[in-house]
Design a protein around this motif. Structure first.
Motif, PDB file in Angstrom:
ATOM      1  N   SER A 133     -36.885  38.568  89.035  1.00  0.00           N
ATOM      2  CA  SER A 133     -35.822  39.274  89.772  1.00  0.00           C
ATOM      3  C   SER A 133     -35.874  40.789  89.571  1.00  0.00           C
ATOM      4  CB  SER A 133     -34.446  38.770  89.336  1.00  0.00           C
ATOM      5  OG  SER A 133     -34.391  37.379  89.406  1.00  0.00           O
ATOM      6  N   PHE A 134     -36.639  41.235  88.553  1.00  0.00           N
ATOM      7  CA  PHE A 134     -36.647  42.666  88.222  1.00  0.00           C
ATOM      8  C   PHE A 134     -37.905  43.362  88.751  1.00  0.00           C
ATOM      9  CE2 PHE A 134     -33.244  43.816  85.220  1.00  0.00           C
ATOM     10  CZ  PHE A 134     -32.577  42.614  85.213  1.00  0.00           C
ATOM     11  N   PRO A 135     -37.817  44.675  88.989  1.00  0.00           N
ATOM     12  CA  PRO A 135     -38.999  45.398  89.430  1.00  0.00           C
ATOM     13  C   PRO A 135     -40.113  45.288  88.380  1.00  0.00           C
ATOM     14  CG  PRO A 135     -37.066  46.817  89.490  1.00  0.00           C
ATOM     15  CD  PRO A 135     -36.641  45.553  88.862  1.00  0.00           C
ATOM     16  N   LYS A 136     -41.366  45.366  88.820  1.00  0.00           N
ATOM     17  CA  LYS A 136     -42.511  45.173  87.907  1.00  0.00           C
ATOM     18  C   LYS A 136     -42.553  46.212  86.792  1.00  0.00           C
ATOM     19  CE  LYS A 136     -45.668  42.108  89.828  1.00  0.00           C
ATOM     20  NZ  LYS A 136     -44.992  41.686  91.062  1.00  0.00           N
ATOM     21  N   ASP A 174     -22.402  30.697  87.225  1.00  0.00           N
ATOM     22  CA  ASP A 174     -21.812  31.819  87.963  1.00  0.00           C
ATOM     23  C   ASP A 174     -22.851  32.445  88.884  1.00  0.00           C
ATOM     24  OD1 ASP A 174     -19.419  31.466  86.867  1.00  0.00           O
ATOM     25  OD2 ASP A 174     -19.416  33.265  85.600  1.00  0.00           O
ATOM     26  N   LEU A 175     -24.054  32.584  88.347  1.00  0.00           N
ATOM     27  CA  LEU A 175     -25.087  33.239  89.137  1.00  0.00           C
ATOM     28  C   LEU A 175     -25.445  32.393  90.359  1.00  0.00           C
ATOM     29  CD1 LEU A 175     -27.375  34.772  86.383  1.00  0.00           C
ATOM     30  CD2 LEU A 175     -25.384  35.743  87.491  1.00  0.00           C
ATOM     31  N   ILE A 176     -25.446  31.076  90.147  1.00  0.00           N
ATOM     32  CA  ILE A 176     -25.732  30.181  91.278  1.00  0.00           C
ATOM     33  C   ILE A 176     -24.682  30.380  92.368  1.00  0.00           C
ATOM     34  CG2 ILE A 176     -25.796  27.750  92.016  1.00  0.00           C
ATOM     35  CD1 ILE A 176     -26.783  27.170  89.093  1.00  0.00           C
ATOM     36  N   LEU A 177     -23.437  30.546  91.909  1.00  0.00           N
ATOM     37  CA  LEU A 177     -22.353  30.714  92.889  1.00  0.00           C
ATOM     38  C   LEU A 177     -22.249  32.153  93.394  1.00  0.00           C
ATOM     39  CD1 LEU A 177     -19.599  28.573  91.168  1.00  0.00           C
ATOM     40  CD2 LEU A 177     -20.786  28.055  93.288  1.00  0.00           C
ATOM     41  N   GLY A 178     -23.112  32.997  92.890  1.00  0.00           N
ATOM     42  CA  GLY A 178     -23.079  34.402  93.322  1.00  0.00           C
ATOM     43  C   GLY A 178     -21.962  35.188  92.643  1.00  0.00           C
ATOM     44  N   ILE A 179     -21.369  34.602  91.580  1.00  0.00           N
ATOM     45  CA  ILE A 179     -20.292  35.313  90.865  1.00  0.00           C
ATOM     46  C   ILE A 179     -20.949  36.208  89.806  1.00  0.00           C
ATOM     47  CG2 ILE A 179     -18.266  34.978  89.349  1.00  0.00           C
ATOM     48  CD1 ILE A 179     -17.962  32.208  90.618  1.00  0.00           C
ATOM     49  N   ASN A 180     -20.325  37.375  89.551  1.00  0.00           N
ATOM     50  CA  ASN A 180     -20.761  38.265  88.456  1.00  0.00           C
ATOM     51  C   ASN A 180     -22.113  38.951  88.651  1.00  0.00           C
ATOM     52  OD1 ASN A 180     -18.527  38.101  86.944  1.00  0.00           O
ATOM     53  ND2 ASN A 180     -19.259  36.443  85.620  1.00  0.00           N
ATOM     54  N   LYS A 221     -22.726  41.307  90.625  1.00  0.00           N
ATOM     55  CA  LYS A 221     -22.408  42.749  90.693  1.00  0.00           C
ATOM     56  C   LYS A 221     -22.260  43.327  89.286  1.00  0.00           C
ATOM     57  CE  LYS A 221     -21.807  45.530  94.174  1.00  0.00           C
ATOM     58  NZ  LYS A 221     -23.009  45.111  94.715  1.00  0.00           N
ATOM     59  N   LYS A 222     -21.624  42.513  88.419  1.00  0.00           N
ATOM     60  CA  LYS A 222     -21.410  42.987  87.036  1.00  0.00           C
ATOM     61  C   LYS A 222     -22.738  43.233  86.344  1.00  0.00           C
ATOM     62  CE  LYS A 222     -16.909  41.404  85.542  1.00  0.00           C
ATOM     63  NZ  LYS A 222     -16.204  40.419  84.755  1.00  0.00           N
ATOM     64  N   ILE A 223     -23.699  42.361  86.617  1.00  0.00           N
ATOM     65  CA  ILE A 223     -25.021  42.547  86.017  1.00  0.00           C
ATOM     66  C   ILE A 223     -25.624  43.852  86.513  1.00  0.00           C
ATOM     67  CG2 ILE A 223     -27.414  41.681  86.043  1.00  0.00           C
ATOM     68  CD1 ILE A 223     -26.462  38.976  85.572  1.00  0.00           C
ATOM     69  N   THR A 224     -25.553  44.050  87.807  1.00  0.00           N
ATOM     70  CA  THR A 224     -26.176  45.282  88.334  1.00  0.00           C
ATOM     71  C   THR A 224     -25.440  46.524  87.830  1.00  0.00           C
ATOM     72  OG1 THR A 224     -25.069  44.748  90.400  1.00  0.00           O
ATOM     73  CG2 THR A 224     -27.445  44.457  90.344  1.00  0.00           C
ATOM     74  N   ILE A 283     -32.554  44.184  93.023  1.00  0.00           N
ATOM     75  CA  ILE A 283     -32.310  43.269  91.896  1.00  0.00           C
ATOM     76  C   ILE A 283     -31.176  42.302  92.261  1.00  0.00           C
ATOM     77  CG2 ILE A 283     -31.542  43.096  89.484  1.00  0.00           C
ATOM     78  CD1 ILE A 283     -32.866  45.844  89.018  1.00  0.00           C
ATOM     79  N   ASN A 284     -30.141  42.868  92.839  1.00  0.00           N
ATOM     80  CA  ASN A 284     -28.971  42.076  93.234  1.00  0.00           C
ATOM     81  C   ASN A 284     -29.394  40.931  94.177  1.00  0.00           C
ATOM     82  OD1 ASN A 284     -26.011  41.909  93.255  1.00  0.00           O
ATOM     83  ND2 ASN A 284     -26.286  42.263  95.453  1.00  0.00           N
ATOM     84  N   ASN A 285     -30.158  41.282  95.196  1.00  0.00           N
ATOM     85  CA  ASN A 285     -30.583  40.266  96.160  1.00  0.00           C
ATOM     86  C   ASN A 285     -31.522  39.253  95.527  1.00  0.00           C
ATOM     87  OD1 ASN A 285     -29.091  41.466  98.076  1.00  0.00           O
ATOM     88  ND2 ASN A 285     -30.766  42.715  98.897  1.00  0.00           N
ATOM     89  N   ASN A 286     -32.411  39.727  94.647  1.00  0.00           N
ATOM     90  CA  ASN A 286     -33.341  38.817  93.974  1.00  0.00           C
ATOM     91  C   ASN A 286     -32.593  37.788  93.140  1.00  0.00           C
ATOM     92  OD1 ASN A 286     -35.541  40.018  95.014  1.00  0.00           O
ATOM     93  ND2 ASN A 286     -36.122  41.171  93.172  1.00  0.00           N
ATOM     94  N   ILE A 287     -31.590  38.265  92.417  1.00  0.00           N
ATOM     95  CA  ILE A 287     -30.837  37.328  91.564  1.00  0.00           C
ATOM     96  C   ILE A 287     -30.164  36.274  92.439  1.00  0.00           C
ATOM     97  CG2 ILE A 287     -28.844  37.119  89.986  1.00  0.00           C
ATOM     98  CD1 ILE A 287     -29.677  39.720  88.704  1.00  0.00           C
ATOM     99  N   LEU A 288     -29.538  36.743  93.526  1.00  0.00           N
ATOM    100  CA  LEU A 288     -28.851  35.784  94.418  1.00  0.00           C
ATOM    101  C   LEU A 288     -29.841  34.746  94.951  1.00  0.00           C
ATOM    102  CD1 LEU A 288     -26.429  38.112  96.406  1.00  0.00           C
ATOM    103  CD2 LEU A 288     -25.820  36.360  94.727  1.00  0.00           C
ATOM    104  N   LYS A 289     -31.026  35.238  95.320  1.00  0.00           N
ATOM    105  CA  LYS A 289     -32.026  34.339  95.904  1.00  0.00           C
ATOM    106  C   LYS A 289     -32.601  33.385  94.838  1.00  0.00           C
ATOM    107  CE  LYS A 289     -36.269  35.573  96.833  1.00  0.00           C
ATOM    108  NZ  LYS A 289     -37.107  36.740  97.081  1.00  0.00           N
ATOM    109  N   ASN A 290     -33.019  33.970  93.711  1.00  0.00           N
ATOM    110  CA  ASN A 290     -33.698  33.168  92.690  1.00  0.00           C
ATOM    111  C   ASN A 290     -32.785  32.160  92.000  1.00  0.00           C
ATOM    112  OD1 ASN A 290     -35.970  34.582  93.284  1.00  0.00           O
ATOM    113  ND2 ASN A 290     -35.763  36.020  91.595  1.00  0.00           N
ATOM    114  N   PHE A 291     -31.504  32.469  91.997  1.00  0.00           N
ATOM    115  CA  PHE A 291     -30.575  31.557  91.332  1.00  0.00           C
ATOM    116  C   PHE A 291     -29.908  30.577  92.304  1.00  0.00           C
ATOM    117  CE2 PHE A 291     -31.266  34.338  87.816  1.00  0.00           C
ATOM    118  CZ  PHE A 291     -31.068  33.560  86.700  1.00  0.00           C
ATOM    119  N   SER A 292     -30.394  30.530  93.551  1.00  0.00           N
ATOM    120  CA  SER A 292     -29.820  29.505  94.432  1.00  0.00           C
ATOM    121  C   SER A 292     -30.298  28.159  93.884  1.00  0.00           C
ATOM    122  CB  SER A 292     -30.303  29.721  95.869  1.00  0.00           C
ATOM    123  OG  SER A 292     -31.662  29.401  95.926  1.00  0.00           O
TER     124      SER A 292
END
Ligand SMILES: Nc1ncnc2c1ncn2[C@@H]1O[C@H](COP(=O)(O)OP(=O)(O)OP(=O)(O)O)[C@@H](O)[C@H]1O
Length: 888
Positions: free
Chosen positions: A689-692, A742-748, A750-753, A768-777
């Protein structure tokens, strides 16, 4: 020849001088004296009264007296006493002229004034304080005050008795003090008045009262009670004396004076030692004594700033008295050398040898000393009022300067003005403002990732702690500086916000000018350390050794370089280490610590210091003013800390130590209570989810290790833990936990970012925000976590959990379900791969009937899964799921 009106004025003025004469100031008596009409005198008296020149006392007869200064309204008093008290409080009293009367002695002098005015003859006063603090001097000023305020007549005497002269001879005291009659003892050839009688109507000052014998102390308090006594050799006749008592002692009165005598002295005042007085007061005392010498030698005196600095910081054992002697001797030494000169120049070289200035010897050779005329010595010390400062800042012509230069000018201005500011940490905690301000600065350091400059931090405390400092803002011309205000505001949006935040917290009310100054100071406070992230601290034994070295050096280099922590001998090393650690904690964000200590302190505190290894740490032992000066000059030249230490080592034969910082890396911890396997997979998802090129370390850890304090503190030595991601919170103090659910549900997310805001720019954060949402589905997650067909497995596990809920009549929360989906998918995979059991799990021991039911239901629900994948879910794993559901 003056007319009658003038004659009346002159007579009233003369009589006003002597309080005893006030009853003569009536129309009848004056008319008799001048052999003129009483009505005419009365008319003149009332004219002066109406003009506010005379005060009128409406007694019988009506009396008049000359007011200390002309009043706007006519002044009338109900009684002679009321008029006298008013007159006393409105005249400039010798007590008010004592140095320190508005500051360190303010309370004492108010108490003394109240005691003196108490009818009919004032209350006895006891003055205590170390030798040379000015007890006898104060007693004499009390006497002068009484005379000036007309509480005693001009002829009333000041009788001083040094009781220590009689410590071994009580008889001599009694005969000298109470007097004797002819034949009372051999050699008593005639009646003789004692000191008590001589002091009648005046002041009796008994110095070193503690050395008086018990018998004499008893006789004394009998006299205090009645105002009467027998002369020695005459037990029949009573002699009288109405005197005012002032006592003094340099001892602890509770231990050395009879309680019966002590009880009769209701007012006790304590004079502070010289080194406890403020710098301003010390300077005024130095100037006062130098001016006295100037008068005596008939030459203008010039002193070096080094000499003044020495006198301010030196610990005079004999206090003000010693200071006076040292100044007299220095002037005498200079005079011998400079007989021909018409000016007298005094430097450190003229100090008498007896002051033993070991610490200062090296200063003798420094040639950056400046001569100052005695009359200018306190010139720059106008009241540090906010109005003065604003006016000064206004005069700095900001129009021609870009913003950075402007704040450079402000910075120089404050450094010049407050170079010697000294507020200890303990003082800052003594006030509400101080405490709040300290908390607030810590908060802004943490949350805004900025550093606070200790120098400006102290200035803000000094100026804004209204409990300690009084100032007035009446005279500023607001019109005049409105442009200045607009310009400053233009550059300071961020600081305006900070100041508002702080003001809300403390409920601070301030006018516009105060607020503006506050904002500028905030700017300087949070700006400074951006360029200079080095703490320079002196720690040394002695009540004020460290602070005096720091102050002297700061003054000499003209910059605020050193903070200081004094180690009084009665303070334990543990307390000192605590103070140093508190100091360091408060200023967490420094990068370098340069610690200068004396030999003893090092051994005592070094092992107890908490300095994390991401800081450069330099230690210099055997600190002296010379070494500190050497270091300060290098700091001014912006020499780096490691080189300073090397240079000091080259120049001086002392121990130095330098420990280079190990840069701590920032880390995200991934952990899963179901085992390291899941945690490692979780880590891979986070990394993806993070830049290289991200510098943040992402790593997986065993859940039960992370939950242990020792493990975490070891980890923290090298890493700065940003947050933890996992299935269950391991409850690590001060670290935020984000659950996978929480991450699966898309909660928090924003707090991480937000937590990553200082590491990435806005665009990267969005990615990063979009990657987390996608990878944690959910499907993606199981996809990542399992080697089995994730869609199929997830479907089967979802069905099984649905059946389980129906069987047990349960309704699990979404989050819990998600946790279970992931956990069980991983579990099945583990079993298929025959990786064995989950890592050690702390399960509760009970094997209750409830669990038995659950076990049965679980096995039933998961029959399809177990059969399909040819695995058997062990009881311990079922127990884990049972506990997980119970806790959720
Ligand atoms: N506030 C002051 N202003 C000017 N001079 C002062 C002041 N305080 C003390 N002095 C001078 O310092 C010297 C010592 O003061 P003083 O003798 O009053 O001290 P003390 O406390 O009575 O000492 P001791 O306990 O030794 O008798 C005196 O010469 C006095 O004039």
């Amino acid at each position: 020849m003056s007319n009658l009106r003038d004659k009346v004025y002159i007579l009233i003025e003369k009589n006003t001088e002597n309080y005893e004469e006030w009853p003569q100031n009536n129309a009848k008596k004056i008319a008799e004296q001048f052999n003129c009409s009483r009505n005419l005198v009365s008319q003149y008296l009332n004219e002066y009264w109406e003009k506010g020149v005379f005060g009128k006392i409406v007694s019988r007869p009506v009396l008049f007296f000359k007011l200390p200064q002309v009043e706007i309204n006519a002044k009338t008093f109900k009684s002679l006493h009321a008029a006298r008290v008013w007159n006393a409080s409105h005249s400039v009293s010798p007590l008010d002229a004592i140095i320190g009367s508005e500051r360190s002695l303010y309370q004492i002098i108010s108490q003394i004034k109240a005691a003196i005015q108490y009818p009919p003859h004032g209350l006895p006063i006891l003055i205590t304080g170390e030798t040379g603090t000015g007890k006898s001097y104060l007693a004499q000023v009390i006497y002068k005050h009484l005379q000036k305020m007309k509480f005693i007549t001009k002829t009333a005497r000041f009788v001083s008795v040094n009781c220590s002269e009689y410590s071994n001879n009580p008889e001599l005291f009694l005969s000298n003090f109470f007097g004797y009659v002819k034949g009372a003892f051999t050699g008593a050839t005639q009646n003789n008045k004692g000191l008590a009688e001589i002091a009648d109507g005046g002041v009796l000052f008994l110095d070193e009262i503690h050395s008086l014998s018990k018998e004499c102390q008893e006789k004394l308090f009998q006299f205090m009670d009645t105002g009467t006594f027998h002369r020695l050799g005459d037990n029949e006749h009573w002699s009288k004396s109405n005197c005012r008592f002032v006592f003094a002692t340099s001892e602890n009165p509770e231990k050395k004076i009879l309680p019966t005598l002590l009880r009769r002295i209701p007012v006790k005042v304590f004079l502070p030692a010289f080194n406890k007085r403020s710098e301003q007061e010390k300077k005024e005392l130095i100037q006062f004594f130098l001016k006295n010498e100037q008068k005596k030698v008939g030459k203008e005196i010039y002193v070096t700033n080094n000499l003044v600095s020495f006198l301010i910081h030196y610990t005079f054992k004999g206090n003000v008295g010693d200071l006076k002697n040292v100044i007299q001797l220095s002037c005498a030494n200079a005079l011998i050398q400079q007989v021909e000169e018409n000016k007298l120049k005094i430097t450190l070289m003229e100090l008498p040898e007896k002051v033993g200035f070991e610490n200062y010897k090296e200063l003798k050779n420094t040639n950056n000393s400046r001569f100052i005329a005695v009359s200018n010595l306190t010139k720059n010390d106008q009241k540090n009022s906010i109005e003065h400062i604003i006016t000064d800042l206004y005069t700095i012509d900001i129009k021609k300067k870009p913003s950075e230069k402007l704040f450079d000018c402000y910075q120089r201005y404050f450094k010049k003005r407050f170079i010697n500011i000294s507020i200890s940490d303990s003082e800052t905690l003594n006030s509400f403002f101080g405490l709040k301000f300290q908390q607030f600065t810590r908060h802004i350091e943490d949350d805004y990732k900025i550093s606070v400059d200790t120098f400006f931090y102290k200035i803000i405390l000094y100026l804004f702690d209204k409990n300690n400092y009084h100032y007035d803002f009446k005279e500023v011309d607001f019109q005049k500086w409105s442009n200045f205000k607009d310009d400053v505001n233009k550059y300071l949006g961020y600081e305006v916000g900070l100041v508002r935040e702080f003001k809300n917290e403390v409920d601070l009310t301030s006018n516009e000018g105060e607020e503006l100054l506050f904002i500028i100071l905030f700017k300087l406070m949070v700006e400074e350390h951006k360029s200079q992230k080095r703490l320079s601290l002196i720690v040394a034994h002695g009540a004020n050794t460290a602070s005096s070295i720091a102050q002297t050096v700061n003054t000499m280099v003209g910059d605020y370089i050193f903070d200081a922590i004094d180690m009084p001998l009665d303070v334990t090393s543990k307390e000192i280490a605590l103070r140093v650690n508190n100091y360091l904690n408060k200023r967490k964000s420094f990068a370098d610590l340069l610690l200068l200590v004396d030999m003893g302190s090092l051994e005592k505190i070094s092992s107890q210091l908490e300095i994390s290894n991401n800081k450069n740490f330099a230690l210099i032992t055997n600190v002296s003013t010379g070494i500190a000066l050497d270091v300060a000059n290098q700091i001014k030249l912006k020499v780096d800390t490691a080189s300073i230490v090397q240079n000091v080592k080259k120049n001086q034969t002392i121990d130095v130590f330098f420990q280079k910082s190990v840069k701590k890396q920032d880390m995200i911890v991934c952990t899963c209570e179901s085992g390291l396997g899941t945690a490692t997979k979780l880590k891979q998802i986070m990394v993806k989810s993070f830049p290289k090129n991200s510098k943040i370390v992402i790593d997986s850890f065993d859940y039960y290790s992370i939950a242990k304090e020792n493990y975490i503190s070891e980890l923290r030595k090298n890493y700065n833990i940003l947050f933890i991601v996992g299935t269950l919170d391991p409850q690590v103090k001060g670290v935020t936990f984000f659950s996978i659910e929480d991450l699966i549900l898309g909660i928090n997310v924003k707090k991480i970012t937000n937590k990553l805001a200082v590491y990435f720019d806005q665009k990267q954060l969005e990615i990063i925000n979009n990657n987390i949402l996608k990878n944690f589905s959910l499907t993606n997650l199981t996809d990542q976590l399992t080697i089995l067909n994730p869609t199929k497995l997830l479907e089967q596990v979802t069905d099984a959990i649905y059946i389980l809920q129906t069987k047990l009549n349960l309704s699990l929360k979404n989050n819990t379900c998600f946790g279970l989906y992931i956990h069980i998918c991983c579990l099945i995979e583990r079993l298929v791969m025959q990786k064995g059991m989950a890592d050690e799990i702390n399960l509760s021991k009970t094997s209750s009937s409830k669990f038995k039911n659950f076990y049965k239901a679980f096995k039933n629900s998961f029959t399809v899964v177990e059969q399909y994948y040819s695995v058997e879910i062990p009881e311990i794993e079922v127990k884990y799921v049972y506990d997980y559901i119970k806790e959720a």
